[in-house]
Design an enzyme around this catalytic site. Structure first.
Site, PDB file in Angstrom:
ATOM      1  N   ARG A  38      -5.082  -7.702   5.632  1.00 29.87           N
ATOM      2  CA  ARG A  38      -4.971  -6.561   6.349  1.00 29.87           C
ATOM      3  C   ARG A  38      -6.461  -6.327   7.013  1.00 29.87           C
ATOM      4  O   ARG A  38      -6.459  -5.425   8.355  1.00 29.87           O
ATOM      5  CB  ARG A  38      -4.983  -5.443   5.248  1.00 29.87           C
ATOM      6  CG  ARG A  38      -3.402  -5.636   4.682  1.00 29.87           C
ATOM      7  CD  ARG A  38      -3.167  -4.339   3.723  1.00 29.87           C
ATOM      8  NE  ARG A  38      -1.673  -4.416   3.360  1.00 29.87           N
ATOM      9  CZ  ARG A  38      -1.065  -3.407   2.499  1.00 29.87           C
ATOM     10  NH1 ARG A  38      -1.883  -2.238   2.423  1.00 29.87           N
ATOM     11  NH2 ARG A  38       0.192  -3.688   2.170  1.00 29.87           N
ATOM     12  N   ASP A 140      -0.024  12.688   5.410  1.00 31.42           N
ATOM     13  CA  ASP A 140      -0.311  11.401   5.000  1.00 31.42           C
ATOM     14  C   ASP A 140      -1.619  11.226   5.455  1.00 31.42           C
ATOM     15  O   ASP A 140      -2.022  11.686   6.550  1.00 31.42           O
ATOM     16  CB  ASP A 140       0.751  10.416   5.461  1.00 31.42           C
ATOM     17  CG  ASP A 140       0.763   9.096   4.595  1.00 31.42           C
ATOM     18  OD1 ASP A 140       1.591   8.800   3.555  1.00 31.42           O
ATOM     19  OD2 ASP A 140      -0.361   8.293   4.743  1.00 31.42           O
TER      20      ASP A 140
END
Length: 272
Positions: A38, A140
């Site tokens: 990632r 979020d």
């Protein structure tokens, strides 16, 4: 497997420490491959070959936008429309007899499937003119996921798993270049507000109380002290009879005396 980027054990531990400090996320030692995969895009973006250089850059620039990219990269977004389906009839039952404005907070909105499922449930439950008296606040920490959520555009194949009547009520099917996509109806979209929010932030930019808070499948990424802290911070944001929805693998009852179990992974504030 040969790797073109250098990730040492020290780098790995620094990543785990930084994401815990930044977002409360606890990454286990065996997440090395995930971390490499990632974050490698971020290193290549800067033409770096060593994780140590990337982490040093972050620490030398505490106000850099790269911190958000770092956080986004290490945030897991696994969601679906009406995931843990038993929660939504309970939500409908909870709001059906209520008067006044209905407010629900989706605190880990991810790519939007949860807040849109909440909004569809409220619109169908309240119906008619009353459907305009609710709002969903969707937050979020991952700004990329939140941007996707706010667009409200999904693959027809994904939407096709839903009931046909529900799809007709709440989605518009794309045509031409938008073929194969479906967008949330504007009337429903107007009822949902999206805001970036870190549950570990010293202050949450929210006002008032909510009839329900959804905090599902996010606590599993936090350690126990962080979980307890967040649960206590939810208390003043809930109506006295408000509901707190948890994920299927999360148990809040033993973490806080402020809540009592109402049903399967659903909690209410404990009476004083």
């Amino acid at each position: 497997m040969a790797r073109d980027l250098v990730l040492t054990e020290r780098d790995l531990n620094r990543v785990r420490t930084l994401i815990h400090q930044r977002a409360g996320i606890v990454l286990a030692e065996h997440k090395r491959e995930m971390i490499y995969s990632r974050l490698s895009k971020r290193l290549r973006h800067y033409g770096m070959t060593r994780f140590a250089d990337y982490l040093e850059y972050l620490e030398r620039h505490p106000q850099s936008d790269e911190w958000q990219a770092f956080t986004n990269a290490l945030t897991t977004n696994l969601t679906a429309f009406f995931r843990e389906a038993h929660h939504f009839p309970l939500l409908a039952e909870h709001v059906r007899q209520r008067t006044g404005r209905i407010r629900v907070w989706s605190s880990a909105a991810s790519t939007g499937e949860e807040p849109w499922s909440i909004a569809m449930t409220l619109a169908d439950t309240l119906g008619g003119a009353a459907a305009n008296r609710f709002e969903v606040i969707a937050t979020d920490i991952d700004t990329d996921a939140l941007d996707s959520a706010q667009r409200g555009v999904y693959d027809v194949e994904q939407v096709g798993r839903l009931d046909d009547d529900l799809v007709r009520r709440h989605f518009l099917r794309g045509r031409g270049q938008q073929q194969g996509l479906a967008r949330i109806q504007p009337e429903l979209a107007a009822r949902v507000q999206f805001e970036p929010l870190n549950l570990l932030a010293p202050k949450w930019p929210l006002k008032g109380r909510f009839d329900a808070i959804f905090c599902r499948n996010i606590m599993i990424y936090f350690d126990k002290p962080t979980q307890q802290k967040i649960l206590e911070r939810f208390v003043p944001f809930l109506q006295p009879d408000g509901l707190l929805f948890a994920g299927h693998s999360e148990n809040f009852a033993w973490l806080s005396n402020s809540y009592r179990l109402r049903g399967k992974t659903v909690y209410q504030l404990a009476k004083p």
